[in-house]
Motif scaffolding. Sequence first.
Motif, PDB file in Angstrom:
ATOM      1  N   UNK A   6      21.713  84.147  81.411  1.00 50.60           N
ATOM      2  CA  UNK A   6      22.032  85.425  80.781  1.00 50.60           C
ATOM      3  C   UNK A   6      23.544  85.584  80.711  1.00 50.60           C
ATOM      4  N   UNK A   7      24.096  85.465  79.515  1.00 49.60           N
ATOM      5  CA  UNK A   7      25.550  85.546  79.325  1.00 49.60           C
ATOM      6  C   UNK A   7      25.874  86.411  78.116  1.00 49.60           C
ATOM      7  N   UNK A   8      25.179  87.552  78.019  1.00 47.68           N
ATOM      8  CA  UNK A   8      25.316  88.384  76.818  1.00 47.68           C
ATOM      9  C   UNK A   8      26.034  89.708  77.064  1.00 47.68           C
ATOM     10  N   UNK A   9      26.464  89.954  78.286  1.00 47.41           N
ATOM     11  CA  UNK A   9      27.102  91.235  78.576  1.00 47.41           C
ATOM     12  C   UNK A   9      28.490  91.357  77.976  1.00 47.41           C
ATOM     13  N   UNK A  10      29.052  92.556  78.090  1.00 51.33           N
ATOM     14  CA  UNK A  10      30.373  92.828  77.523  1.00 51.33           C
ATOM     15  C   UNK A  10      31.507  92.480  78.486  1.00 51.33           C
ATOM     16  N   UNK A  20      36.926  87.186  76.080  1.00 50.92           N
ATOM     17  CA  UNK A  20      35.684  86.453  75.859  1.00 50.92           C
ATOM     18  C   UNK A  20      34.816  86.644  77.098  1.00 50.92           C
ATOM     19  N   UNK A  21      33.604  86.125  77.064  1.00 53.05           N
ATOM     20  CA  UNK A  21      32.701  86.353  78.190  1.00 53.05           C
ATOM     21  C   UNK A  21      33.295  85.795  79.480  1.00 53.05           C
ATOM     22  N   UNK A  22      33.084  86.508  80.584  1.00 51.91           N
ATOM     23  CA  UNK A  22      33.708  86.131  81.855  1.00 51.91           C
ATOM     24  C   UNK A  22      33.299  84.734  82.316  1.00 51.91           C
ATOM     25  N   UNK A  23      32.140  84.229  81.880  1.00 53.29           N
ATOM     26  CA  UNK A  23      31.723  82.884  82.276  1.00 53.29           C
ATOM     27  C   UNK A  23      32.563  81.810  81.599  1.00 53.29           C
ATOM     28  N   UNK A  24      33.413  82.198  80.643  1.00 55.02           N
ATOM     29  CA  UNK A  24      34.309  81.246  79.972  1.00 55.02           C
ATOM     30  C   UNK A  24      35.662  81.133  80.673  1.00 55.02           C
ATOM     31  N   UNK A  25      35.869  81.927  81.707  1.00 62.89           N
ATOM     32  CA  UNK A  25      37.077  81.841  82.522  1.00 62.89           C
ATOM     33  C   UNK A  25      37.089  80.490  83.224  1.00 62.89           C
ATOM     34  N   UNK A  53      25.923  87.212  73.290  1.00 66.00           N
ATOM     35  CA  UNK A  53      26.073  88.368  72.414  1.00 66.00           C
ATOM     36  C   UNK A  53      26.372  87.909  70.993  1.00 66.00           C
ATOM     37  N   UNK A  54      26.324  88.863  70.071  1.00 67.57           N
ATOM     38  CA  UNK A  54      26.466  88.522  68.649  1.00 67.57           C
ATOM     39  C   UNK A  54      27.830  87.919  68.329  1.00 67.57           C
ATOM     40  N   UNK A  75      20.363  81.759  71.989  1.00 67.69           N
ATOM     41  CA  UNK A  75      19.759  82.878  71.278  1.00 67.69           C
ATOM     42  C   UNK A  75      20.710  84.062  71.396  1.00 67.69           C
ATOM     43  N   UNK A  76      20.622  84.970  70.458  1.00 65.43           N
ATOM     44  CA  UNK A  76      21.559  86.091  70.389  1.00 65.43           C
ATOM     45  C   UNK A  76      20.853  87.398  70.753  1.00 65.43           C
ATOM     46  N   UNK A  77      21.457  88.139  71.655  1.00 69.32           N
ATOM     47  CA  UNK A  77      21.052  89.522  71.895  1.00 69.32           C
ATOM     48  C   UNK A  77      21.958  90.392  71.025  1.00 69.32           C
ATOM     49  N   UNK A  78      21.392  90.986  70.000  1.00 68.04           N
ATOM     50  CA  UNK A  78      22.201  91.671  68.995  1.00 68.04           C
ATOM     51  C   UNK A  78      22.869  92.926  69.533  1.00 68.04           C
ATOM     52  N   UNK A  79      22.218  93.613  70.476  1.00 68.51           N
ATOM     53  CA  UNK A  79      22.788  94.809  71.081  1.00 68.51           C
ATOM     54  C   UNK A  79      22.717  94.686  72.600  1.00 68.51           C
TER      55      UNK A  79
END
Length: 414
Positions: A6-10, A20-25, A53-54, A75-79
């Motif tokens: 799960x890597x879709x949060x803000x 960018x997503x914190x997992x990309x740090x 995320x989108x 897969x994308x979580x749109x919201x």
Amino acid sequence: MQAVIIAAGESSRFWPLNNKHKSQFSLLGRPILYWTLKGLAENGVKDIVIVQSAKSSLSEMMKKENDLNIKLRFVVQKEPLGTGNALWQTRELMKGSFLVVWPNKVNSGTLVKQVKEAAEKEHADVVLVGASSAEVADYGVIRFDGNGKPVEIIENPSKGEEPSNTRLLGLRYITPDFFTYYEQLGAHHEADYVDATNQMIKEKRTALVQTNHEEPTLKYPWDAFPLLGALMNSSNFANSIDKTAKIGKNVVIEGKVMIGRNAVIKDGTMLRGPIYIGDNCEIGYHNVLRGPLNMEHDVKTGAFMELKHSIIQQGTHFHSGYAGDSIIGERCRFAAGFITANRRFDRQPVRTIVKGVKTETRLEAFGIVVGNGSIFGILASSMPGVMVGSGCQIGPGVMLSKNVADGEGLMKKE
């Protein structure tokens, strides 16, 4: 076995490093997500779906980073509708029991092995992973029955009303029955992942893997420090100096260091490990580097710079000065004489402001956090716990005592 990450949060609480997503740090030359995937792959989990995320760049990043011989799908979580909704997006791809993993589980290898063993031994439909912790109110907390069996997850209990001192970690084993329970919920909301899991716990066989280690999370920027510690204590951190690296005269190396390709360490510098120095870094004359210290590729320092217990992202340059217990983003520039204060006079833990709220870091030593592409003039300085956004310009002689928003400029008043 399959896994969902799960890597879709803000990553809003990871500001100012949430461009960018914190997992990309990056740590040890790779994004945090890479180390989580590596632990999964080493334990036979090689069919992995990542929910993003989108607007995420995760899929593009992993095209470059995937040397692990694993099957990755996105897969994308749109919201941003919560973890349950993110997991729901994968329902057509899950063919059997699977792992749900948070992307910051850099020690996932050890945990995955224990979870798989527990599922097989106890014929479990749900396997939770918990850790004893002094502070659990900000997490999902397990409620046990009189026999010590997990019977419910209480999300973010009020202070003093925690049902136990066992908080959930971001790794879980479930069967595809989860999707039926999720679909049958009367109402959906941001925390409905917990609701569906609790229904499974009531009706299905549930096991618990308990770890006595304080497992690192990744909510705030300073959470990157224990993640770095976990990696430096693992087999991923090797005591090595690449054959293309150039080490100057009278360089003193103490402890474990990992120095990358074409790195240059100039004369008279002292390295006290553990220290990671990435490819093409250039460390100036007579520097003092004190670990744990992480310097990503293309970081440069001038003469007489001291860095202590810090994480520096790629392409950042320092002229001279001191930075301690700090986290610095990509492509920042620090002119001569930059100094961070990293301790309070009273030696109490440092506090900072996150999303407008005073927040305890629980760190007695904490310097500055700086977003990407910010510039600091000569003799600039900062008080403990200050956070500076991306694209900021801090003028000569400015002393920062409060946070600076993205894109702001500050000049010293005469």
